[in-house]
Every structure is written in C-alpha cells, then in structure tokens.
Write an enzyme that holds these catalytic residues in place. Structure first.
Site, PDB file in Angstrom:
ATOM      1  N   ASP A 163       9.544  59.825 120.483  1.00  0.00           N
ATOM      2  CA  ASP A 163      10.308  58.930 119.612  1.00  0.00           C
ATOM      3  C   ASP A 163      11.730  59.454 119.448  1.00  0.00           C
ATOM      4  O   ASP A 163      11.969  60.665 119.474  1.00  0.00           O
ATOM      5  CB  ASP A 163       9.652  58.834 118.234  1.00  0.00           C
ATOM      6  CG  ASP A 163       8.289  58.156 118.277  1.00  0.00           C
ATOM      7  OD1 ASP A 163       7.956  57.548 119.306  1.00  0.00           O
ATOM      8  OD2 ASP A 163       7.559  58.248 117.264  1.00  0.00           O
ATOM      9  N   LYS A 164      12.658  58.538 119.219  1.00  0.00           N
ATOM     10  CA  LYS A 164      14.074  58.889 119.096  1.00  0.00           C
ATOM     11  C   LYS A 164      14.335  60.027 118.100  1.00  0.00           C
ATOM     12  O   LYS A 164      15.083  60.962 118.411  1.00  0.00           O
ATOM     13  CB  LYS A 164      14.877  57.645 118.718  1.00  0.00           C
ATOM     14  CG  LYS A 164      16.379  57.880 118.612  1.00  0.00           C
ATOM     15  CD  LYS A 164      17.119  56.592 118.321  1.00  0.00           C
ATOM     16  CE  LYS A 164      18.622  56.830 118.193  1.00  0.00           C
ATOM     17  NZ  LYS A 164      19.361  55.569 117.944  1.00  0.00           N
TER      18      LYS A 164
END
Length: 229
Positions: A60-61
């Site tokens: 995830d970012k």
C-alpha cells in the site's frame, strides 16, 4: 526519491520502498517504484526499448519496506505462484494504538472490499464476496499507550493487516482510514520488515530485510529500545 536496492541479479530485483511511494502505475502520471526501477535498469545496462519488470507483489502507498519485482517473464510467473500458494514468508512490523494484551496470537476474519468507499470491511464468516484472512502476531514491546508487534500474514488480502488490527481494537498508528487518531506524515506505521522466497531459477531460499524508516527511530525510540532489551 532515490532507489535503495536490496537485491539484484538477472532474474529479480528488490528495493526498500519508502512510505508514500506508489508500487506500480496504472494510467496516472505519478512517479511510481516500478517506473523508477525500469529507468534504473535501462540506464545501468544500456537497454534499448522497453525494460521488462514483473510486478509480483504490492505494498500500500503509506506502507514501507521490502518490495520484490521480477526481471524476466519466467521469474515473474514462478514468483507470482509462490505468493499465490502462500509459500513466501512475509514479516511486518507495526506500531498500533493501545497496549496489546496477549504476548502472541492469531487473528482470523472474513474481509470484503467496498469498491465504492475504497475500504475493506470485516464481515460475518462466509458472507458472499468475502475472503478469509489469517495472520499471526507477536508483541515485541508496549510503551505510552502504543505497542510494537511483529506480524506474519498467512493470507495476502487487500489492506488485510490494517483492517484486522483495527477491527480487534488496535488500529495502526497514522492509519486514519481505519480509525487511527494519530498522524504520521504520509505514512502509516506498518513496515514490510523481511521477505523470504525461493529464487525462481536456482530454487535457493533468499531472505531480504529492510531497515526501519528514520521516522520510526525518532517517533518510536522508546518502543524500539524496549524491543531490543
């Protein structure tokens, strides 16, 4: 953002992904890790034309840590199969809100993605569209209303660790999407600490480890000190 290469050979390349970086591009113009690696390989090896890079996992970012890519289609297929079968050992470190009572344990939930909200929700077991999520955890330290936990996910669902920990009363520090009351710059306090996989050609086990981000060493110094003692 400069690339930190953790491993590189003719078949694989792995980097330490910084929090806030996007793993792979879709249609956007935002700088992504896969684009950076392609540019790095193209320049280093003077490759004409497009550079192949197989995306076999994602982070995830707002998550940091070990991120593995394949450099050939054969390696990509074999590594992707290892991830599908659950034979890759993934270890994460997370700082969560609250003092985790149990020294160790497992969490089992059924998760379903709400595409409209961009969130994942915990559902009743066997709800249509839901998938089983399983992780094992070990508490490394607790201090000042926070806990440092080591997590070994047995499944690889979207937002799995973030959702499960929050559902069980311990949202990850900085993860406002899933209930954290704290902010942590562009990050959440979730770090892909290590990855162990079989080399796609030589079949030898390889373990890659990523150092904790500098922001952790400042914000969570007491927790990390307790974990070392």
């Amino acid at each position: 953002m400069p690339l930190e290469i953790l491993y590189e050979d003719n078949h694989c390349v792995a980097v330490a992904k910084p929090a806030g970086a996007v793993t792979t591009h879709f249609q956007g113009r935002e700088e992504t890790v896969d684009r950076q690696i392609k540019a790095y390989l193209k320049e280093k090896y003077q490759k004409p034309g497009n550079v192949f890079l197989g995306v076999v996992q994602r982070l995830d970012k707002p998550v940091s840590g070990v991120l593995l890519f394949a450099r050939t289609s054969k390696a990509a297929a074999r590594l992707a199969e290892q991830f599908r079968q659950g034979s890759v050992e993934k270890i994460y470190w997370a700082v969560v809100e609250g003092e985790v009572a149990r020294q160790a344990g497992s969490l089992e939930d059924w998760l379903k993605k709400d595409r409209d909200l961009g969130r994942v929700e915990v559902e009743e077991p066997h709800t249509p569209g839901s998938r089983l999520a399983l992780l094992h955890f070990h508490r490394l330290a607790s201090y000042g209303g926070l806990s440092l936990v080591e997590i070994r996910p047995q499944t690889g669902r979207t937002h799995q660790l973030r959702v499960q920990l929050a559902h069980h009363g311990h949202p990850i520090f900085g993860d406002a999407k899933y209930g954290s009351v704290h902010t942590f710059e562009r990050a959440v306090a979730l770090h892909a600490r290590s990855l162990t996989f079989l080399h796609p050609i030589r079949n030898q086990p390889i373990t890659l480890t990523s150092e904790l981000p500098r922001a952790w060493r400042g914000r969570f110094a007491y927790l990390l000190q307790e974990a070392r003692e």
